[in-house]
Design an enzyme around this catalytic site. Structure first.
Site, PDB file in Angstrom:
ATOM      1  N   ARG A   7      44.674  40.017  37.556  1.00 55.07           N
ATOM      2  CA  ARG A   7      44.907  38.916  36.221  1.00 55.07           C
ATOM      3  C   ARG A   7      45.436  37.604  36.682  1.00 55.07           C
ATOM      4  NH1 ARG A   7      44.145  42.866  33.903  1.00 55.07           N
ATOM      5  NH2 ARG A   7      45.384  44.312  32.919  1.00 55.07           N
ATOM      6  N   HIS A  20      36.952  37.902  31.723  1.00 55.90           N
ATOM      7  CA  HIS A  20      37.997  39.194  31.599  1.00 55.90           C
ATOM      8  C   HIS A  20      36.979  40.910  31.048  1.00 55.90           C
ATOM      9  CE1 HIS A  20      41.938  40.734  31.471  1.00 55.90           C
ATOM     10  NE2 HIS A  20      40.991  41.697  32.127  1.00 55.90           N
TER      11      HIS A  20
HETATM   12  P1  NDP Z   1      47.248  49.533  41.105  1.00 50.68           P
HETATM   13  O1  NDP Z   1      48.674  50.652  40.589  1.00 50.68           O
HETATM   14  O2  NDP Z   1      46.702  51.975  41.729  1.00 50.68           O
HETATM   15  O3  NDP Z   1      47.121  49.727  42.416  1.00 50.68           O
HETATM   16  C1  NDP Z   1      48.242  48.357  42.911  1.00 50.68           C
HETATM   17  C2  NDP Z   1      48.048  47.765  44.196  1.00 50.68           C
HETATM   18  O4  NDP Z   1      48.712  46.763  44.209  1.00 50.68           O
HETATM   19  C3  NDP Z   1      48.855  49.421  44.997  1.00 50.68           C
HETATM   20  O5  NDP Z   1      47.607  49.452  46.504  1.00 50.68           O
HETATM   21  C4  NDP Z   1      50.011  48.228  45.565  1.00 50.68           C
HETATM   22  O6  NDP Z   1      50.799  48.315  46.538  1.00 50.68           O
HETATM   23  C5  NDP Z   1      49.895  46.685  45.638  1.00 50.68           C
HETATM   24  N1  NDP Z   1      50.980  45.554  45.209  1.00 50.68           N
HETATM   25  C6  NDP Z   1      51.771  45.563  44.117  1.00 50.68           C
HETATM   26  N2  NDP Z   1      52.399  44.890  44.156  1.00 50.68           N
HETATM   27  C7  NDP Z   1      52.405  44.169  45.174  1.00 50.68           C
HETATM   28  C8  NDP Z   1      52.763  43.333  46.215  1.00 50.68           C
HETATM   29  N3  NDP Z   1      54.087  42.793  45.958  1.00 50.68           N
HETATM   30  N4  NDP Z   1      52.573  43.387  46.985  1.00 50.68           N
HETATM   31  C9  NDP Z   1      51.383  44.206  47.780  1.00 50.68           C
HETATM   32  N5  NDP Z   1      50.669  44.555  47.104  1.00 50.68           N
HETATM   33  C10 NDP Z   1      51.131  44.704  45.717  1.00 50.68           C
HETATM   34  O7  NDP Z   1      46.327  49.449  40.414  1.00 50.68           O
HETATM   35  P2  NDP Z   1      44.525  49.703  39.960  1.00 50.68           P
HETATM   36  O8  NDP Z   1      44.044  49.328  41.621  1.00 50.68           O
HETATM   37  O9  NDP Z   1      44.422  50.715  39.163  1.00 50.68           O
HETATM   38  O10 NDP Z   1      44.533  48.074  39.273  1.00 50.68           O
HETATM   39  C11 NDP Z   1      44.975  46.600  40.516  1.00 50.68           C
HETATM   40  C12 NDP Z   1      44.821  45.487  38.936  1.00 50.68           C
HETATM   41  O11 NDP Z   1      43.633  45.126  38.679  1.00 50.68           O
HETATM   42  C13 NDP Z   1      45.875  45.817  37.211  1.00 50.68           C
HETATM   43  O12 NDP Z   1      47.234  46.328  37.395  1.00 50.68           O
HETATM   44  C14 NDP Z   1      44.410  45.123  36.463  1.00 50.68           C
HETATM   45  O13 NDP Z   1      45.717  43.522  36.011  1.00 50.68           O
HETATM   46  C15 NDP Z   1      43.536  44.802  37.315  1.00 50.68           C
HETATM   47  N6  NDP Z   1      42.252  45.416  36.475  1.00 50.68           N
HETATM   48  C16 NDP Z   1      41.751  44.161  35.816  1.00 50.68           C
HETATM   49  C17 NDP Z   1      40.926  44.126  35.404  1.00 50.68           C
HETATM   50  C18 NDP Z   1      39.338  43.821  35.009  1.00 50.68           C
HETATM   51  O14 NDP Z   1      38.189  43.638  33.847  1.00 50.68           O
HETATM   52  N7  NDP Z   1      39.568  42.315  35.180  1.00 50.68           N
HETATM   53  C19 NDP Z   1      39.947  46.101  34.812  1.00 50.68           C
HETATM   54  C20 NDP Z   1      41.080  46.619  35.477  1.00 50.68           C
HETATM   55  C21 NDP Z   1      42.036  46.599  36.343  1.00 50.68           C
HETATM   56  P3  NDP Z   1      51.381  49.845  46.973  1.00 50.68           P
HETATM   57  O15 NDP Z   1      49.783  50.814  46.440  1.00 50.68           O
HETATM   58  O16 NDP Z   1      51.945  49.798  47.917  1.00 50.68           O
HETATM   59  O17 NDP Z   1      52.160  50.205  45.636  1.00 50.68           O
HETATM   60  C1  OXD Z   2      42.314  46.375  32.663  1.00 54.76           C
HETATM   61  C2  OXD Z   2      41.666  45.286  32.296  1.00 54.76           C
HETATM   62  O1  OXD Z   2      44.029  46.505  32.709  1.00 54.76           O
HETATM   63  O2  OXD Z   2      40.382  45.637  31.819  1.00 54.76           O
HETATM   64  O3  OXD Z   2      41.883  47.218  32.221  1.00 54.76           O
HETATM   65  O4  OXD Z   2      42.311  43.978  32.018  1.00 54.76           O
END
Ligand code: NDP
Ligand code: OXD
Length: 314
Positions: free
Chosen positions: A229, A277
């Site tokens: 993000r 994005h």
């Molecule tokens: P998940 O919820 O599966 O994974 C999030 C990861 O981030 C987990 O490993 C979590 O740790 C870690 N995390 C969260 N907070 C912290 C913190 N404070 N310190 C350290 N690690 C942290 O999400 P996804 O993998 O499905 O997606 C990740 C992000 O990708 C989405 O939230 C979105 O913002 C972005 N995204 C962007 C897209 C784009 O097109 N640009 C498309 C899709 C998603 P833990 O495993 O310990 O919970």
């Molecule tokens: C998502 C994105 O969160 O597209 O899936 O950013």
């Protein structure tokens, strides 16, 4: 049940069409249509206008159209119902494609050779590291981060990951929490950010963090790929780091303000790659299918999958 398609940006029609095909017996409406608020049981949203979900007395669940849910928590009137997000192989694979494309492109210096070609220059200094000599670090080892990490590992990169809670993933060096962050950064040449935006992660990609990246690698200086993000990064500090070579290159899919304003110096920086994005888009065919399956689960009194913790914010 009626499903409300509540998009604050983008075209709702392909989604409505897809849901009507998948759920032919159920009414599908979009914001602005005329319908009885009491009929709405489910809503699928992407940046819905804040407050627009507040008046549906029988709402049972809200589905994010994507993996991220920060857009939901902007709404201070978000109803207190279950929230589920997208976890789907189509979305996961698209993100891993993006990460692999840009990690390889940084390692193989695509930007430099394009520049040389523009100037008709043949400069071969025989400086090409192998993937096995390059250390990638993935911030966020969730659904997307762990898939990307494993695929990068398969290509041959030395891969580590960082998450909130401790993890164990075959072949990936796993770090966690504040205690693990500096060691994770110090062994990272290419930093991939796939974190969610929460109160804890906002602004985490700043000068201090970037200065902690490895300086002893085979690549010129560390580089960044952020597809998580935009508000994870502080763009003024990122630009300073590019200008003083703390950072070699940045590949950015997400920005503090989207669309990226024309006045942003990121647009014209010679070592920044910008994508709008779309690292991993939510394809209506694949994702409506996943959400329709969730609705059918609720109707059979089965628990929702991929629910979100309001307390953690992801
Ligand atoms: P998940 O919820 O599966 O994974 C999030 C990861 O981030 C987990 O490993 C979590 O740790 C870690 N995390 C969260 N907070 C912290 C913190 N404070 N310190 C350290 N690690 C942290 O999400 P996804 O993998 O499905 O997606 C990740 C992000 O990708 C989405 O939230 C979105 O913002 C972005 N995204 C962007 C897209 C784009 O097109 N640009 C498309 C899709 C998603 P833990 O495993 O310990 O919970
Ligand atoms: C998502 C994105 O969160 O597209 O899936 O950013």
């Amino acid at each position: 049940m009626t499903l409300l398609v509540a998009l604050g940006s983008g075209d709702p029609d392909p989604w409505v069409k897809q849901f009507r095909a998948l759920l032919p017996d159920r009414p599908i409406v979009k914001l602005g249509d005329s319908y009885d608020p009491a009929s709405i049981e489910f809503a699928m949203t992407w940046y819905h206008p804040p407050g627009s979900l507040a008046h549906y007395p029988h709402l049972k669940a809200v589905f994010s159209m994507g993996a991220g849910v920060d857009h939901l928590f902007r709404d201070t009137e978000l109803p207190d119902v279950a929230i589920a997000r997208v976890v789907d192989p189509d979305l996961t694979n698209r993100m891993s494609e993006y990460v692999i494309l840009h990690a390889l492109s940084i390692m193989r210096q695509t930007r430099r050779y394009r520049e040389q070609q523009n100037h008709l220059q043949w400069i071969d200094d025989d400086w090409q590291p192998a993937a096995s000599e390059v250390r990638v670090g993935v911030m966020g080892l969730g659904v997307l981060g762990s898939d990307a990490a494993q695929k990068l590992k398969h290509i041959g990169f030395k891969v580590a990951g960082w998450s909130r809670s401790p993890k164990s993933i075959d072949g990936i060096q796993c770090f966690s929490g504040d205690a693990g962050l500096s060691s994770f950064l110090a062994r990272t040449d290419i930093l991939v950010v796939l974190l969610p935006l929460t109160d804890e992660t906002r602004g985490i990609i700043n000068r201090k963090l970037l200065k902690g990246l490895a300086r002893d690698g085979r690549v010129a200086a560390p580089s960044l790929i952020n597809a998580g993000r935009g508000n994870l990064q502080i763009e003024t500090e990122l630009l300073e780091c590019l200008d003083d070579d703390t950072l070699h290159e940045a590949v950015l899919d997400v920005f503090q303000t989207e669309p990226l304003p024309e006045t942003s110096p990121l647009w014209t920086h010679p070592r920044v790659t910008i994508t709008p994005h779309n690292a991993s888009v939510s394809d209506p065919v694949a994702i409506a299918n996943a959400i329709a399956a969730q609705i059918k689960r609720v109707e059979k009194s089965e628990p929702l999958l991929n629910t979100v913790s309001r307390a953690k914010g992801y």
